[in-house]
Motif scaffolding. Structure first.
Motif, mmCIF file in Angstrom:
data_model
loop_
_atom_site.group_PDB
_atom_site.id
_atom_site.type_symbol
_atom_site.label_atom_id
_atom_site.label_comp_id
_atom_site.label_asym_id
_atom_site.label_seq_id
_atom_site.Cartn_x
_atom_site.Cartn_y
_atom_site.Cartn_z
ATOM 1 N N ARG A 1 1.157 -18.692 -0.707
ATOM 2 C CA ARG A 1 0.447 -18.082 0.412
ATOM 3 C C ARG A 1 0.716 -16.593 0.599
ATOM 4 N NH1 ARG A 1 -1.978 -21.359 4.056
ATOM 5 N NH2 ARG A 1 -1.744 -23.598 3.760
ATOM 6 N N SER A 2 1.738 -16.068 -0.059
ATOM 7 C CA SER A 2 2.081 -14.668 0.218
ATOM 8 C C SER A 2 2.769 -14.019 -0.963
ATOM 9 C CB SER A 2 2.998 -14.584 1.446
ATOM 10 O OG SER A 2 4.247 -15.192 1.157
ATOM 11 N N VAL A 3 2.826 -12.702 -0.887
ATOM 12 C CA VAL A 3 3.549 -11.893 -1.866
ATOM 13 C C VAL A 3 4.513 -11.012 -1.080
ATOM 14 C CG1 VAL A 3 3.359 -10.095 -3.601
ATOM 15 C CG2 VAL A 3 1.610 -11.873 -3.486
ATOM 16 N N GLN A 4 5.798 -11.084 -1.398
ATOM 17 C CA GLN A 4 6.793 -10.321 -0.660
ATOM 18 C C GLN A 4 7.674 -9.541 -1.619
ATOM 19 O OE1 GLN A 4 8.809 -12.149 2.516
ATOM 20 N NE2 GLN A 4 6.907 -12.880 3.413
ATOM 21 N N LEU A 5 8.107 -8.368 -1.159
ATOM 22 C CA LEU A 5 9.000 -7.540 -1.962
ATOM 23 C C LEU A 5 10.365 -8.201 -2.108
ATOM 24 C CD1 LEU A 5 8.315 -3.962 -0.567
ATOM 25 C CD2 LEU A 5 7.992 -4.684 -2.927
ATOM 26 N N SER A 6 10.925 -8.114 -3.303
ATOM 27 C CA SER A 6 12.324 -8.471 -3.493
ATOM 28 C C SER A 6 13.174 -7.292 -3.028
ATOM 29 C CB SER A 6 12.607 -8.768 -4.966
ATOM 30 O OG SER A 6 12.470 -7.573 -5.728
ATOM 31 N N ALA A 7 14.479 -7.461 -3.010
ATOM 32 C CA ALA A 7 15.357 -6.353 -2.622
ATOM 33 C C ALA A 7 15.183 -5.178 -3.572
ATOM 34 C CB ALA A 7 16.809 -6.825 -2.602
ATOM 35 N N GLN A 8 15.092 -5.476 -4.887
ATOM 36 C CA GLN A 8 14.892 -4.400 -5.873
ATOM 37 C C GLN A 8 13.516 -3.757 -5.715
ATOM 38 O OE1 GLN A 8 15.899 -7.498 -6.540
ATOM 39 N NE2 GLN A 8 17.515 -7.536 -8.122
ATOM 40 N N GLY A 9 12.504 -4.602 -5.387
ATOM 41 C CA GLY A 9 11.153 -4.077 -5.182
ATOM 42 C C GLY A 9 11.082 -3.141 -3.995
ATOM 43 N N ALA A 10 11.771 -3.509 -2.903
ATOM 44 C CA ALA A 10 11.794 -2.651 -1.719
ATOM 45 C C ALA A 10 12.443 -1.307 -2.026
ATOM 46 C CB ALA A 10 12.537 -3.359 -0.584
ATOM 47 N N ALA A 11 13.493 -1.337 -2.846
ATOM 48 C CA ALA A 11 14.181 -0.094 -3.209
ATOM 49 C C ALA A 11 13.315 0.786 -4.102
ATOM 50 C CB ALA A 11 15.504 -0.425 -3.913
ATOM 51 N N PHE A 12 12.445 0.157 -4.896
ATOM 52 C CA PHE A 12 11.622 0.895 -5.861
ATOM 53 C C PHE A 12 10.309 1.371 -5.261
ATOM 54 C CE2 PHE A 12 8.406 0.600 -9.394
ATOM 55 C CZ PHE A 12 8.818 1.726 -10.092
ATOM 56 N N PHE A 13 9.839 0.735 -4.178
ATOM 57 C CA PHE A 13 8.476 0.937 -3.689
ATOM 58 C C PHE A 13 8.174 2.396 -3.336
ATOM 59 C CE2 PHE A 13 5.253 0.782 -0.216
ATOM 60 C CZ PHE A 13 4.205 0.302 -0.980
ATOM 61 N N ASP A 14 8.994 3.023 -2.499
ATOM 62 C CA ASP A 14 8.737 4.409 -2.098
ATOM 63 C C ASP A 14 8.782 5.354 -3.297
ATOM 64 O OD1 ASP A 14 8.342 3.755 0.543
ATOM 65 O OD2 ASP A 14 10.399 4.196 1.151
#
Length: 285
Positions: free
Chosen positions: A58-71
């Motif tokens: 139902r969803s797609v969520q950032l992993s901890a590494q993804g959150a760090a890489f996103f910006d």
């Protein structure tokens, strides 16, 4: 051994997936397939040797590494676009008309996203009623319009369908034996006409207590306790309630959002694909 550079298409796919919350909508925005977007993300994750997003049915969520890489990923793409803009010519112009019943509070963020995607595309926005915007489109004053379904027309690409309800402030109470007080937009608003027709067919007496120049004004009148309005839930502040079932009001249909466009060039088409996917995302959400 030096690792290979990041694939910018894969980085863009990652950003789209996160912003739109969907592999399908990311694929639409990038004008490709869901399988291609999934493959790009997989290769990016392999290149970075970490999982960037967590997938559920139902969803797609950032992993901890993804959150760090996103910006950093967004900054990387922005630098790349600025570098290309140095060699670009005059800015290309795209004029878009958006129905006030479609635009919603998310519009500034959506337009900002389009501008960030292609700084060399000059986007002009006009907000109005679906009928007025379609007339401007037919006169070729607008390149594209995103509107509600309009009586007498069968053209346009269906972007999505949106639920509507009869909304009022939590403290509002209907006085017995009085006409239903309605807050509406002015003519030629199609939603206003539909609401009146449904109430008449159901034998519900009503009167216009507030006629506003836009959906924001109508929503403000509702939250001030003046009456009831036929609106999409996302147009109202948190706390508004659907009083339709309690008052026995007729069900409102899911109303379509349609795209009418004559653009042919890839740059404008890419921007519209991104905007269309974003609208699907906010309406679905």
């Amino acid at each position: 051994m030096t690792k290979r550079p990041l694939d910018l298409d894969a980085v863009e796919a990652f950003i789209r997936i996160v912003e739109l919350g969907s592999f399908t909508l990311a694929a639409e925005a990038m004008r490709t397939t869901q399988a291609a977007v999934s493959l790009k993300l997989k290769r990016l994750e392999e290149r970075l040797d970490c999982r960037l997003v967590e997938r559920t049915p139902r969803s797609v969520q950032l992993s901890a590494q993804g959150a760090a890489f996103f910006d950093h990923a967004r900054e990387l793409l922005e630098v790349h676009r600025r570098a290309l803009a140095v060699f670009a010519g005059a800015r290309q112009r795209l004029t878009i008309g958006i129905s006030d019943h479609v635009a919603g509070p998310e519009l500034p963020a959506l337009i900002a996203r389009m501008n960030a995607q292609d700084p060399q595309l000059l986007i002009e926005i006009r907000i109005g009623s679906s009928g007025d915007l379609l007339q401007s489109y037919d006169r070729r004053e607008l390149d594209t319009v995103i509107v509600r379904l309009h009586a007498g027309r069968s053209d346009g690409e269906l972007l999505t369908e949106e639920k509507f309800g009869w909304f009022a402030a939590p403290s509002w109470q209907h006085r017995a034996h009085e006409s239903l007080p309605l807050a509406t937009m002015a003519e030629p608003c199609g939603v206003r006409a539909m609401a009146g027709q449904l109430l008449d067919a159901a034998g519900v007496p009503w009167t216009e207590i507030f006629v506003g120049g836009g959906v924001a004004a109508v929503a403000a009148a509702v939250m001030a306790g003046l009456g009831v309005a036929a609106l999409a839930p996302r147009m109202l502040p948190f706390g508004a309630i659907d009083v339709g079932p309690k008052l026995g009001l007729p069900d409102l249909p899911r109303l379509p959002v349609l795209l009418h466009s004559r653009v042919k060039d890839n740059r404008s088409h890419d921007a519209l694909a991104a905007l269309s996917a974003a609208f699907r995302s906010v309406v679905r959400g």
